[in-house]
Design an enzyme around this catalytic site. Structure first.
Site, short mmCIF file in Angstrom:
data_model
loop_
_atom_site.label_atom_id
_atom_site.label_comp_id
_atom_site.label_asym_id
_atom_site.label_seq_id
_atom_site.Cartn_x
_atom_site.Cartn_y
_atom_site.Cartn_z
N MET A 17 0.79 -1.23 0.00
CA MET A 17 0.00 0.00 0.00
C MET A 17 0.82 1.29 0.00
SD MET A 17 -2.72 -1.26 -0.59
CE MET A 17 -3.81 0.15 -0.62
N HIS B 158 -5.35 -5.31 -8.51
CA HIS B 158 -6.25 -4.26 -8.05
C HIS B 158 -7.66 -4.85 -7.99
CE1 HIS B 158 -7.65 -0.15 -7.42
NE2 HIS B 158 -8.62 -0.42 -8.25
N1 DQB Z 1 3.83 4.45 -9.12
C1 DQB Z 1 2.96 3.50 -8.72
N2 DQB Z 1 3.10 2.97 -7.49
C2 DQB Z 1 2.19 2.04 -7.03
C3 DQB Z 1 2.32 1.50 -5.74
C4 DQB Z 1 1.40 0.60 -5.24
C5 DQB Z 1 0.33 0.18 -6.04
C6 DQB Z 1 -0.67 -0.77 -5.46
N3 DQB Z 1 -1.97 -0.10 -5.37
C7 DQB Z 1 -2.16 1.04 -4.62
C8 DQB Z 1 -3.06 2.01 -5.08
C9 DQB Z 1 -3.29 3.17 -4.36
C10 DQB Z 1 -2.63 3.39 -3.16
C11 DQB Z 1 -2.89 4.65 -2.38
O1 DQB Z 1 -3.38 5.64 -2.89
N4 DQB Z 1 -2.57 4.59 -1.04
C12 DQB Z 1 -2.77 5.72 -0.19
C13 DQB Z 1 -1.50 6.54 -0.19
C14 DQB Z 1 -0.33 5.72 0.40
C15 DQB Z 1 0.99 6.45 0.18
O2 DQB Z 1 1.05 7.67 0.54
O3 DQB Z 1 1.92 5.82 -0.42
C16 DQB Z 1 -1.73 2.43 -2.66
C17 DQB Z 1 -1.48 1.26 -3.40
C18 DQB Z 1 0.19 0.67 -7.36
C19 DQB Z 1 1.12 1.62 -7.86
C20 DQB Z 1 1.02 2.20 -9.18
O4 DQB Z 1 0.11 1.85 -9.98
N5 DQB Z 1 1.95 3.12 -9.56
N1 GRF Z 2 -4.23 -5.09 -3.48
C1 GRF Z 2 -5.42 -5.35 -2.72
O1 GRF Z 2 -5.13 -5.41 -1.33
C2 GRF Z 2 -5.72 -6.56 -0.78
C3 GRF Z 2 -4.59 -7.45 -0.34
O2 GRF Z 2 -5.07 -8.51 0.32
P1 GRF Z 2 -4.02 -9.62 0.82
O3 GRF Z 2 -3.36 -10.20 -0.40
O4 GRF Z 2 -3.03 -8.93 1.73
O5 GRF Z 2 -4.89 -10.60 1.55
C4 GRF Z 2 -6.55 -7.21 -1.86
O6 GRF Z 2 -7.89 -6.78 -1.81
C5 GRF Z 2 -5.94 -6.70 -3.12
O7 GRF Z 2 -6.83 -6.51 -4.18
#
Ligand code: DQB
Ligand code: GRF
Length: 203
Positions: A89, A108
């Site tokens: 996250m 996702h």
């Molecule tokens: N640049 C890039 N990096 C990522 C890191 C994690 C995830 C997993 N999905 C995620 C999608 C959104 C978030 C998010 O908005 N979290 C709240 C803010 C946390 C923070 O401040 O870091 C976190 C993981 C996806 C991406 C992506 O598509 N592109």
């Molecule tokens: N990326 C999202 O975060 C959650 C992770 O669950 P887990 O794999 O830690 O059980 C899942 O809902 C996934 O879609």
């Protein structure tokens, strides 16, 4: 292919990837699990499976660049070739994402491009869609916008709560993510120069 899985919590997706990598036909070997939070259940799942774990706690770093740089150093130490974000996250910096372009996958809990960001399942319920699901995509700098590798749809039922929908989507994730990992680890699918998905048969 030497794979690392990055987690932040429970690790049910990690567990599904571990099961997949155990199969003799699998092209993936999970050699490392990194969590940005200490003491999460996913770390125990990895240890139980005999997989090395590291904690890189983002709270201990002054900047995202330093946090990402430490993760990158650990990945190099373990000669990792492919990275899976499984409930990870923290947003990753453009520098890190560029370096790992085409070798960084994320799961996702919606049918992207619908419902990007956090609480995607809740967004779907509030939008009143009748179908939702999950998406495995290559990670691009723009969050939840990378090239789509695999999707799996699930029905949204009239009496669904956020919890019941989350559970149904999670079951789909546990099929979609291992499937996508195998496609990329085996070389059947890769990210083209133009940022689109390339299938081996695409001549
Ligand atoms: N640049 C890039 N990096 C990522 C890191 C994690 C995830 C997993 N999905 C995620 C999608 C959104 C978030 C998010 O908005 N979290 C709240 C803010 C946390 C923070 O401040 O870091 C976190 C993981 C996806 C991406 C992506 O598509 N592109
Ligand atoms: N990326 C999202 O975060 C959650 C992770 O669950 P887990 O794999 O830690 O059980 C899942 O809902 C996934 O879609």
């Amino acid at each position: 292919t030497r794979v690392a899985v990055l987690i932040s919590g429970t690790g049910t997706n990690l567990q599904a990837l571990i099961e997949q990598a155990k199969r003799p036909s699998s092209s993936a070997e999970i050699v490392l699990v990194i969590s940005n939070r200490p003491g999460v259940e996913g770390l125990r799942r990895a240890s139980l499976a005999g997989i090395q774990t590291r904690v890189v706690d983002h709270k201990l770093y002054g900047s995202r660049a330093e946090f990402d740089g430490t993760i990158d150093r650990v990945l190099a130490e373990f000669r990792v070739e492919l990275v899976c974000l499984a409930g990870f996250m923290r947003i990753l910096t453009g520098t890190f994402v560029k370096k790992w372009s085409g070798r960084l996958l994320n799961i996702h809990p919606s049918l992207l491009p619908s419902f990007k960001g956090v609480n995607a399942q809740k967004q779907a319920l509030q939008a009143g869609v009748r179908v939702s699901g999950c998406t495995v995509h290559f990670v691009a700098e723009e969050v939840d916008a990378g090239a789509i590798i695999v999707q799996e749809a699930v029905p949204v039922l009239p009496d669904d709560t956020e919890e019941s929908l989350c559970d149904r989507i999670r079951q789909a994730e546990h099929r979609a993510f291992p499937g996508a990992l195998e496609l990329v680890a085996s070389g059947a699918v890769r990210l083209g120069e133009d940022g689109h998905i390339l299938w081996k048969s695409d001549c």
